[in-house]
Write a protein that holds these residues in place. Structure first.
Motif, mmCIF file in Angstrom:
data_model
loop_
_atom_site.group_PDB
_atom_site.id
_atom_site.type_symbol
_atom_site.label_atom_id
_atom_site.label_comp_id
_atom_site.label_asym_id
_atom_site.label_seq_id
_atom_site.Cartn_x
_atom_site.Cartn_y
_atom_site.Cartn_z
ATOM 1 N N GLY A 67 12.559 4.183 10.610
ATOM 2 C CA GLY A 67 12.062 4.064 9.245
ATOM 3 C C GLY A 67 10.803 3.229 9.199
ATOM 4 O O GLY A 67 10.667 2.241 9.923
ATOM 5 N N VAL A 68 9.858 3.629 8.331
ATOM 6 C CA VAL A 68 8.601 2.908 8.131
ATOM 7 C C VAL A 68 8.385 2.814 6.633
ATOM 8 O O VAL A 68 8.532 3.811 5.918
ATOM 9 C CB VAL A 68 7.418 3.649 8.784
ATOM 10 N N GLY A 69 8.040 1.616 6.138
ATOM 11 C CA GLY A 69 7.850 1.504 4.700
ATOM 12 C C GLY A 69 7.272 0.194 4.240
ATOM 13 O O GLY A 69 6.802 -0.623 5.037
ATOM 14 N N LEU A 70 7.323 -0.004 2.924
ATOM 15 C CA LEU A 70 6.829 -1.202 2.253
ATOM 16 C C LEU A 70 7.990 -1.909 1.576
ATOM 17 O O LEU A 70 8.905 -1.266 1.069
ATOM 18 C CB LEU A 70 5.816 -0.841 1.166
ATOM 19 N N GLN A 71 7.901 -3.235 1.557
ATOM 20 C CA GLN A 71 8.916 -4.037 0.891
ATOM 21 C C GLN A 71 8.228 -5.028 -0.031
ATOM 22 O O GLN A 71 7.243 -5.657 0.347
ATOM 23 C CB GLN A 71 9.748 -4.797 1.923
ATOM 24 N N TYR A 72 8.739 -5.155 -1.245
ATOM 25 C CA TYR A 72 8.281 -6.182 -2.176
ATOM 26 C C TYR A 72 9.449 -7.127 -2.429
ATOM 27 O O TYR A 72 10.564 -6.677 -2.686
ATOM 28 C CB TYR A 72 7.830 -5.583 -3.514
ATOM 29 N N ASN A 73 9.197 -8.428 -2.346
ATOM 30 C CA ASN A 73 10.194 -9.387 -2.812
ATOM 31 C C ASN A 73 9.484 -10.554 -3.477
ATOM 32 O O ASN A 73 8.287 -10.757 -3.289
ATOM 33 C CB ASN A 73 11.167 -9.835 -1.706
ATOM 34 N N ARG A 74 10.214 -11.302 -4.293
ATOM 35 C CA ARG A 74 9.604 -12.381 -5.084
ATOM 36 C C ARG A 74 8.942 -13.438 -4.208
ATOM 37 O O ARG A 74 7.906 -13.977 -4.565
ATOM 38 C CB ARG A 74 10.667 -13.067 -5.958
ATOM 39 N N LYS A 75 9.512 -13.734 -3.066
ATOM 40 C CA LYS A 75 9.012 -14.817 -2.217
ATOM 41 C C LYS A 75 7.776 -14.414 -1.411
ATOM 42 O O LYS A 75 6.744 -15.071 -1.469
ATOM 43 C CB LYS A 75 10.132 -15.276 -1.282
ATOM 44 N N ASP A 76 7.886 -13.311 -0.658
ATOM 45 C CA ASP A 76 6.808 -12.923 0.260
ATOM 46 C C ASP A 76 5.859 -11.894 -0.319
ATOM 47 O O ASP A 76 4.880 -11.540 0.312
ATOM 48 C CB ASP A 76 7.393 -12.347 1.561
ATOM 49 N N LYS A 77 6.157 -11.372 -1.500
ATOM 50 C CA LYS A 77 5.396 -10.296 -2.142
ATOM 51 C C LYS A 77 5.484 -9.035 -1.298
ATOM 52 O O LYS A 77 6.554 -8.554 -1.064
ATOM 53 C CB LYS A 77 3.955 -10.722 -2.435
ATOM 54 N N ILE A 78 4.375 -8.503 -0.805
ATOM 55 C CA ILE A 78 4.385 -7.225 -0.076
ATOM 56 C C ILE A 78 4.476 -7.475 1.429
ATOM 57 O O ILE A 78 3.798 -8.348 1.966
ATOM 58 C CB ILE A 78 3.103 -6.411 -0.368
ATOM 59 N N ARG A 79 5.322 -6.684 2.095
ATOM 60 C CA ARG A 79 5.422 -6.715 3.556
ATOM 61 C C ARG A 79 5.593 -5.287 4.051
ATOM 62 O O ARG A 79 6.170 -4.449 3.361
ATOM 63 C CB ARG A 79 6.615 -7.564 4.006
ATOM 64 N N TYR A 80 5.084 -5.027 5.249
ATOM 65 C CA TYR A 80 5.299 -3.735 5.902
ATOM 66 C C TYR A 80 6.548 -3.853 6.763
ATOM 67 O O TYR A 80 6.850 -4.919 7.295
ATOM 68 C CB TYR A 80 4.105 -3.348 6.781
ATOM 69 N N GLN A 81 7.237 -2.741 6.924
ATOM 70 C CA GLN A 81 8.521 -2.792 7.608
ATOM 71 C C GLN A 81 8.687 -1.585 8.534
ATOM 72 O O GLN A 81 8.334 -0.465 8.165
ATOM 73 C CB GLN A 81 9.596 -2.759 6.519
ATOM 74 N N VAL A 82 9.217 -1.838 9.730
ATOM 75 C CA VAL A 82 9.601 -0.772 10.671
ATOM 76 C C VAL A 82 11.024 -1.081 11.108
ATOM 77 O O VAL A 82 11.344 -2.217 11.467
ATOM 78 C CB VAL A 82 8.673 -0.728 11.910
ATOM 79 N N ARG A 83 11.890 -0.053 11.045
ATOM 80 C CA ARG A 83 13.295 -0.219 11.425
ATOM 81 C C ARG A 83 13.716 0.914 12.341
ATOM 82 O O ARG A 83 13.271 2.044 12.175
ATOM 83 C CB ARG A 83 14.207 -0.188 10.196
ATOM 84 N N GLY A 84 14.580 0.609 13.283
ATOM 85 C CA GLY A 84 15.129 1.634 14.162
ATOM 86 C C GLY A 84 16.598 1.370 14.411
ATOM 87 O O GLY A 84 17.060 0.222 14.346
ATOM 88 N N LYS A 85 17.337 2.454 14.656
ATOM 89 C CA LYS A 85 18.773 2.310 14.883
ATOM 90 C C LYS A 85 19.243 3.431 15.793
ATOM 91 O O LYS A 85 18.796 4.566 15.654
ATOM 92 C CB LYS A 85 19.510 2.387 13.542
ATOM 93 N N MET A 86 20.113 3.096 16.738
ATOM 94 C CA MET A 86 20.736 4.094 17.602
ATOM 95 C C MET A 86 22.241 3.906 17.558
ATOM 96 O O MET A 86 22.725 2.777 17.500
ATOM 97 C CB MET A 86 20.260 3.966 19.045
ATOM 98 N N ARG A 87 22.954 5.033 17.562
ATOM 99 C CA ARG A 87 24.409 5.007 17.551
ATOM 100 C C ARG A 87 24.921 5.760 18.769
ATOM 101 O O ARG A 87 24.475 6.849 19.079
ATOM 102 C CB ARG A 87 24.967 5.682 16.305
ATOM 103 N N TYR A 88 25.860 5.140 19.455
ATOM 104 C CA TYR A 88 26.540 5.753 20.591
ATOM 105 C C TYR A 88 28.028 5.835 20.251
ATOM 106 O O TYR A 88 28.640 4.808 19.954
ATOM 107 C CB TYR A 88 26.379 4.908 21.857
#
Length: 172
Positions: A67-88
């Motif tokens: 996953g690739v995206g944008l995150q907004y929160n009250r403390k840090d304002k805007i941040r870019y985000q990359v997430r990965g997950k594998m299931r076995y």
């Protein structure tokens, strides 16, 4: 839309969380989710992310997502985000699985970075009691070096770690 009520030991305020997934193609979706703090009467965070799923046709016991995206929160304002997950799948019936997941968040100037990663086992127990499904999860947050656990029963979820942090979620 998936909605839930959440409370944690840190904030002790009720939060309303909502998530919506919009399919782009058979293996890709736009995922939007956000949270409203009822004490503040304002959003605490909002995430927009494109997620792609990689099913392994040759090995159905393995799956992955990115996953690739944008995150907004009250403390840090805007941040870019990359997430990965594998299931076995550990068992052939996929009731016990091993997950490896990681994430990286950066500010718009790419100066402040936050990393996270975990390894966890999940055990799904369908019909633990009549009409009651249970999922047990134990994991280890690699960068913070913190073991954690989760117990999920139908709509209720309890998360806790060894540092005393906890939260409860009720899916509506």
């Amino acid at each position: 839309m998936e909605t839930s009520l959440r409370i944690s030991g840190e904030s002790k305020t009720l939060r309303i969380h909502a998530k919506e997934k919009y399919p782009i193609d058979s293996n890709t979706q736009l995922q939007l989710h956000g949270e409203l703090d009822t004490r503040l009467g304002a959003p605490t965070h909002f995430v927009a992310m494109i997620r792609h799923f990689y099913p392994d046709a040759l090995n159905p016991d393995l799956s992955a997502s990115l996953g690739v995206g944008l995150q907004y929160n009250r403390k840090d304002k805007i941040r870019y985000q990359v997430r990965g997950k594998m299931r076995y799948a550990v068992t052939s019936n996929e009731k016990i699985n091993f997950h490896v997941k990681g994430r990286c968040e950066v500010d718009p100037e790419f100066r402040q970075k936050k990393y996270g990663g975990a390894a966890e086992f999940t055990w799904i127990i369908p019909d633990f009691k009549k009409e009651q499904d249970v999922r047990l999860k134990v994991g280890y947050e690699i960068f913070d070096k913190v073991p954690y656990m989760q117990i999920r029963e139908n709509n209720w979820t309890l998360n806790a770690n060894v540092n005393g942090k906890w939260n409860v979620r009720y899916d509506l």
